[in-house]
Structure formats: structure tokens, C-alpha cells
Design an enzyme around this catalytic site. Structure first.
Site, PDB file in Angstrom:
ATOM      1  N   ASP A 279      -2.251 -19.012   9.603  1.00 32.90           N
ATOM      2  CA  ASP A 279      -2.041 -18.223   8.390  1.00 32.90           C
ATOM      3  C   ASP A 279      -2.695 -18.913   7.190  1.00 32.90           C
ATOM      4  O   ASP A 279      -2.611 -20.140   7.048  1.00 32.90           O
ATOM      5  CB  ASP A 279      -0.526 -18.081   8.159  1.00 32.90           C
ATOM      6  CG  ASP A 279      -0.180 -17.136   7.041  1.00 32.90           C
ATOM      7  OD1 ASP A 279      -0.562 -15.963   7.111  1.00 32.90           O
ATOM      8  OD2 ASP A 279       0.494 -17.583   6.084  1.00 32.90           O
TER       9      ASP A 279
ATOM     10  N   GLU B 131      -7.104 -17.026   9.984  1.00 37.23           N
ATOM     11  CA  GLU B 131      -6.932 -15.941   9.020  1.00 37.23           C
ATOM     12  C   GLU B 131      -7.506 -16.467   7.709  1.00 37.23           C
ATOM     13  O   GLU B 131      -6.836 -17.161   6.949  1.00 37.23           O
ATOM     14  CB  GLU B 131      -5.466 -15.559   8.828  1.00 37.23           C
ATOM     15  CG  GLU B 131      -5.323 -14.312   7.958  1.00 37.23           C
ATOM     16  CD  GLU B 131      -4.193 -14.374   6.921  1.00 37.23           C
ATOM     17  OE1 GLU B 131      -3.833 -13.315   6.389  1.00 37.23           O
ATOM     18  OE2 GLU B 131      -3.684 -15.482   6.657  1.00 37.23           O
TER      19      GLU B 131
ATOM     20  N   ASN C  91      18.681  -6.172  21.420  1.00 35.73           N
ATOM     21  CA  ASN C  91      20.140  -6.292  21.299  1.00 35.73           C
ATOM     22  C   ASN C  91      20.791  -5.219  20.436  1.00 35.73           C
ATOM     23  O   ASN C  91      22.002  -5.226  20.241  1.00 35.73           O
ATOM     24  CB  ASN C  91      20.527  -7.682  20.772  1.00 35.73           C
ATOM     25  CG  ASN C  91      19.991  -7.946  19.363  1.00 35.73           C
ATOM     26  OD1 ASN C  91      19.474  -7.054  18.689  1.00 35.73           O
ATOM     27  ND2 ASN C  91      20.130  -9.193  18.919  1.00 35.73           N
TER      28      ASN C  91
ATOM     29  N   ASP D 180      20.459  -4.506  17.131  1.00 35.79           N
ATOM     30  CA  ASP D 180      20.764  -4.741  15.714  1.00 35.79           C
ATOM     31  C   ASP D 180      19.762  -4.071  14.781  1.00 35.79           C
ATOM     32  O   ASP D 180      19.866  -4.197  13.567  1.00 35.79           O
ATOM     33  CB  ASP D 180      20.868  -6.233  15.423  1.00 35.79           C
ATOM     34  CG  ASP D 180      19.549  -6.981  15.618  1.00 35.79           C
ATOM     35  OD1 ASP D 180      18.551  -6.351  16.042  1.00 35.79           O
ATOM     36  OD2 ASP D 180      19.508  -8.194  15.352  1.00 35.79           O
TER      37      ASP D 180
END
Length: 604
Positions: A240, A317, A48, A50
Site C-alpha cells: 500500500d 500500489e 458468521n 454479522d
């Protein structure tokens, strides 16, 4: 789900030498040999304009991933978040942050990947939430001892007035791991007053409070989150801090050293392990990591995933050493893959690489799990830069412009050789976005544009991870190197990125992009992920060469300073399948001369 059994190689299946790893039979789950590509959404492609990458940008570039030849995509967090840690501070696990798009955009991207034969893994962040998560806001508004606070790790302070932290733990990002609430915490209408405010634990940034995984409500909530995304059709989860969710009872003091370098912590009094166990000092230790209680959580999650078809997977992880300890995460009823950070953190050293490879297979074969190889990700200096530093064995947390700078040409040559070595190994492998272009770390980034909380919480002592997170270059002649339609980029791209742009490499013989495409095509055609590995006879103790046979492919990696001859009587010497760089001329017919810092694949 399919089951996989070990098979014994026939005597003529392997080059004489030490057998390191035997192959598997024909019952194969997809993740056992998959090559998975990590997309860091804010830096992959901007749809987009940005200046921040987004999900529509990913969808628009799916054909790049398809032609690369990968099997699956792993997306770093795209959930609702204040973005204090680039999305690893999650405020809502069931929604897309408007910065990246909408749930409808995600559904479109997922369908597009599946239509191209690629699976999708999403990131899950269960150790902590954002401080803007509804649960933590409820905890702030509730009294000490309340059910709302019990979801997190709140404790009274030490000392007569409670002004000292509950223990001496430090944040991995630097500074204390505890933050005290404001002097007066009040609920609606001053329903209570907290004269001695409690402290809350955060192993990372103060905006990332740790959850208390001893609470059934926390466990139930995350099983619901798993089902939400599984119902949408995702193929798995990268977890994570998979080794950090359960803390030792009583939260005892610990006198080890914490650092982002090597992924986290090191106990100053511990022995990193004998060389033969593959340890590199990359493991997290201490009472906040690798507690036995995490395995019960993953057994529960395994049962959730087993409710769905398609061999959904869990990826750990977990910065854990020794490798025998890491293998506990991938036992048959727990997770399916665990990143091999011991391999990632091994220096440019032939003997050390042989040790970690052998130790990895030894540990994982015992539990019937694949070894999951990785060289780079969003948390470490890119491997082409690490290998070009004056000491290729160091593992800094980022590189400042004032630090010794890498030799870019040397690093790229070694990085290509390291990748060819890795992709020749049986097991699964992960690629980090941009490594197929040979992208180096941005090592001259101005400090005033850095955004990593590790840089700020260490008072600027560590550069942090921004250098490996720079937006990708797609088109050399476009503003922002084609990252998005306006040329804006949330982090600055170094000038060197123009020569690494995808459009100047596509179709160019010898380019890094074409090397990756070729390696992945040969790897798939030869089924190297399911192969059997033995050290090539005569080079088992070489100071400069890692040489092995995987099925019908001989892999020779020359890490030394001088060329190495592969004699004509070595199987495969007459047929070159892949080379990470130009080869030297051979004096004898059929002999292959492998230059320094080069890997070749030969037909066995």
C-alpha cells in the site's frame, strides 16, 4: 528464482504493423502472466452472519474463484485494526482482526487456495500504522526527541508558540496532514509535561500516523513482518502507498493540490507529460511521494523474499507518472509488479489507449518487467460505471445520488469490452471482486450510511469509496442476496444487484460471469500473458478502433459509435474465439462485424 530473457520475434510471428512488445522465453515466473483476483474481505462473503465478510466466508467461496480461472488471490487488509479506514489502519501486523476470524482461519483459507492451485497475496500497509498500534501509544507516552517518537514523524509546530503546522501539507483524505497532540501530554505519573505539544504527520486519516522510514528500527520491524507471513506460506505482498514511505528531507512546503481523485495529488504547476509517455494525470507528485529512498527499501525486501522458494512477489500500489518513473519500482532487484494506473485512468478513447499501452511496454520492457493491467479496485469507481457516465473520461471519487447518473447498460457493454481488451494484452492482470458479475457502483447510496473517511474529511464534498465496496450478491432470491446466513450487510446493496447475482449468471450463455470464464480460459490456453504484441496494420491510427495481434490471437476493440467490419482477408476473421457482446450480421462470408463498444478475439 527463474530468470526471464527477452526474445526477438521471427518475421512471420507478427501481423505487419508496428511491433509494440516482444514475448519472453520459457523461463517464466508465475507472476509474469498471472491473473490475480482482489478480495476485499469485508464485502466478499460473510461466514458468521454479522453482516461483515470474513475469512471463513472467503474459504467457502474458493471454488467460485477456481472455476473463474484466476491464478492468485490478493486479500485487502484483515489485520487487527480499529477499522477507521476499513483495515488500512493496522494495529497489529501479525494477527487477524476478530472481525474477520483467527490466524487458524487464515491458515485454513491459505491451504484451501493452495490445494486448488491458487496463490495468495496479502496486503501490507507500511506507510502508516493505526494510532492504536503499540508503537504510537508508546510515542504518545514518551517525551519529544525520544526513540519512541522517532519511529513516527513528529515535529514542533511553526510560529512563536508552535500552534501552526510544521508545513502546509494536506491529507489525501482532505484537511490538514498534521494533527497536534493534546495541550498537555504526560507520561506515567506526570513524568514530563509538554508545554508546546508536537504535531504528527498523517498523509491519510488522523488515526493513521506516518512512520519514519529513515529509522533502522522501522525497517527491521517490517522485514520481520514479511518473514512472519512468508513463513506461513503466502506468495507475495501488495504494498500500500508504495511510493509514499520516504519523504523529502526537511519536509518542505508544497503548493500542489491533493485529492482522492486519480489516487492522490497533482502539482498545479506541473505538466502531466507529453501524450506519448502515456501520462493521464494520475500520478502523485510532491515531496511526500516517489522519493528515491523508497528503492533501497524494496531492494532489501527483494532479498528477504529471495530467501524463500516459489517466486514470491512484491506488488507496488504506486500512483506514479510518467510510466518510465513507475518502471523504476520493478527493476530486477526491487519489486515484481506495479499496478498500471495510467491504463486504469485512460478514458474511452482509442488513440489514448494505444498511447498508454505502447508507453507501458516501452517502459517495462527496458527493465525486463511485466506490465500489470488493472481497471478497477477498492479505491476507484467501478469501471462499468465510469464508462457509463455522461463523460466516460471523468474520474470522480465516488458518485452521489444527486450527481449525473451512469447509463447502466452502456457502461456494462463498454466495461465488458474494456475487460476483453485488457485480458488480450501480454502481461499480468488484476480483477476486482464482483467485476466478473458486471457489478456497477452503488451510485444512489444514502449519505448517512457512508463510512469512508474521505467523505467525512472533505465535509461531504466527495462521495468516497463506499460505492465500490458494497457486499457481493451471490444468490438473487436470498436475504442480503446470499452474502451471509442472516441477510445482514454492512453497506446496503442496491436493488439492481439481484440481477447481477452469481447464481443467475452461472452457466448462462452471454452472461458477464461466463464471459470472464471464457476469456480467462482462452487467455491461458493461448498463453496470451507471454505473447508478443503488434498493432494490426491499417488501424494503427484509427480514431475508434484498438486492434492488435498477440501471438495467434487478433484483438479488435471498437470504441466508436458505428459498427466496424473486419475484412475476410484479415487473419482470424473466419474464426471467432471470443466476443464481449452480440455481433452484427456480416454481409460477406468470413467478415466479422464488430458493433460499437465491443471487443472480439479472432484466430490469427
Amino acid at each position: 528464482m527463474a530468470t526471464t530473457e527477452q526474445t526477438t520475434p521471427t518475421p512471420d510471428a507478427l501481423q505487419p504493423g508496428t511491433t509494440v512488445h516482444v514475448g519472453t522465453d520459457t523461463a517464466r515466473e508465475w507472476w509474469r502472466d498471472a491473473v490475480i483476483y482482489q478480495v476485499y474481505p469485508r464485502s466478499f462473503a460473510d461466514g458468521n452472519g454479522d453482516g461483515i465478510g470474513d475469512i471463513p466466508g472467503i474459504t467457502a467461496r474458493l471454488d467460485h474463484l477456481k472455476t473463474l480461472g484466476i491464478d492468485a488471490v490478493w486479500l485487502s487488509p484483515f489485520y487487527r485494526s480499529p477499522q477507521n479506514d476499513a483495515g488500512y489502519d493496522v494495529a497489529d501486523y501479525r494477527d487477524v482482526d476478530p472481525l474477520f476470524g483467527t490466524l487458524a482461519d487464515f491458515d485454513e483459507m491459505l491451504a484451501g487456495a493452495h490445494a486448488r492451485g491458487m496463490r495468495v497475496i496479502v496486503d501490507l500497509v507500511p506507510n502508516h500504522t493505526s494510532d492504536q498500534h503499540a508503537w504510537f501509544q508508546e510515542a504518545l507516552a514518551a517525551a519529544p526527541g525520544s526513540p519512541e517518537r522517532a519511529r513516527y514523524i513528529f515535529r514542533d509546530g511553526r510560529g512563536p508558540d508552535g500552534t501552526e503546522p510544521p508545513n502546509n501539507w494536506h491529507s489525501i483524505f482532505g484537511g490538514p496532514a498534521w494533527t497536534r497532540l493534546a495541550p498537555s501530554s504526560t507520561a506515567d505519573g506526570d513524568a514530563y509535561d509538554e508545554p508546546s505539544p508536537q504535531w504528527y504527520l498523517h498523509l491519510f486519516d488522523s488515526t493513521q500516523p506516518d512512520l519514519d522510514w529513515n529509522r533502522p528500527e522501522v525497517r527491521s520491524e517490517f522485514e520481520d513482518v514479511l518473514r512472519f507471513w512468508l513463513d506461513k506460506g503466502v506468495d507475495g505482498f501488495r504494498v500500500d502507498v508504495a511510493h509514499g514511505m520516504v519523504k523529502a528531507d526537511g519536509l518542505p512546503d508544497w503548493h500542489g493540490h491533493v485529492s482522492m481523485v486519480d489516487g492522490g495529488t497533482a502539482d498545479e504547476e506541473s505538466d502531466p507529460g507529453a501524450p506519448e509517455d502515456g501520462s493521464t494525470g494520475a500520478g502523485n507528485s510532491g515531496p511526500m511521494f516517489d522519493q528515491d529512498g523508497v528503492h533501497e527499501i524494496y531492494r532489501d525486501w527483494h532479498r528477504v523474499l529471495a530467501e524463500y522458494d516459489g517466486d514470491r512477489c512484491l506488488v507496488a500500489e504506486a500512483w506514479v507518472e510518467p510510466l518510465s518513473r513507475l518502471a523504476r519500482y520493478v527493476r530486477p532487484d526491487e519489486m515484481h509488479q506495479a499496478f498500471n494506473f495510467s491504463f486504469l485512468t485512460t478514458g474511452w478513447d482509442a488513440a489514448a489507449l494505444r498511447r498508454v499501452i505502447a508507453a507501458s511496454y516501452r517502459a517495462n520492457d527496458e527493465v525486463g518487467a511485466p506490465t500489470t493491467w488493472v481497471l478497477s479496485n477498492h479505491d476507484v469507481v467501478r469501471h462499468v460505471t465510469r464508462l457509463g457516465l455522461p463523460d466516460p473520461g471523468v474520474r470522480p471519487n465516488g458518485v452521489f445520488a444527486t450527481d449525473p447518473q451512469p447509463d447502466e447498460e452502456l457502461g456494462l457493454r463498454r466495461g465488458r469490452a474494456a475487460t476483453a481488451l485488457m485480458l488480450g494484452l501480454p502481461g499480468s492482470a488484476y480483477l476486482y471482486q464482483g467485476e466478473e458479475l458486471g457489478l456497477p457502483e452503488h451510485t444512489t447510496m444514502p449519505n448517512d450510511v457512508r463510512q469512508d473517511p474521505a467523505h467525512f474529511r472533505t465535509q461531504g464534498a466527495e462521495a468516497g469509496r463506499d460505492g465500490c465496496r458494497v457486499p457481493l450478491p451471490w444468490s438473487a432470491d436470498e436475504p442480503g442476496l446470499g452474502f451471509g446466513p442472516t441477510g445482514r450487510t454492512w453497506l446496503p446493496q442496491p436493488e439492481s444487484y439481484a440481477r447481477y447475482a452469481a447464481d443467475v449468471q452461472a452457466g448462462v450463455e452471454g452472461s458477464t460471469l461466463e464471459l470472464y470464464r471464457s476469456a480467462l480460459a482462452v487467455r491461458q490456453a493461448e498463453r496470451l500473458g507471454f505473447g508478443a504484441l503488434s498493432w494490426l496494420a491499417g488501424w494503427e491510427d484509427s480514431a475508434d478502433v484498438v486492434a492488435f495481434r498477440n501471438g495467434d490471437v487478433v484483438v479488435v476493440a471498437n470504441l466508436g459509435a458505428e459498427p466496424v467490419e473486419v475484412p475476410a482477408n484479415v487473419p482470424g476473421a473466419g474464426e471467432l474465439m471470443l466476443a464481449s457482446g452480440p455481433l452484427a450480421p456480416a454481409l460477406d462470408e468470413g467478415t466479422v462485424v464488430v458493433p460499437a463498444d465491443t471487443t472480439v478475439w479472432l484466430r490469427a
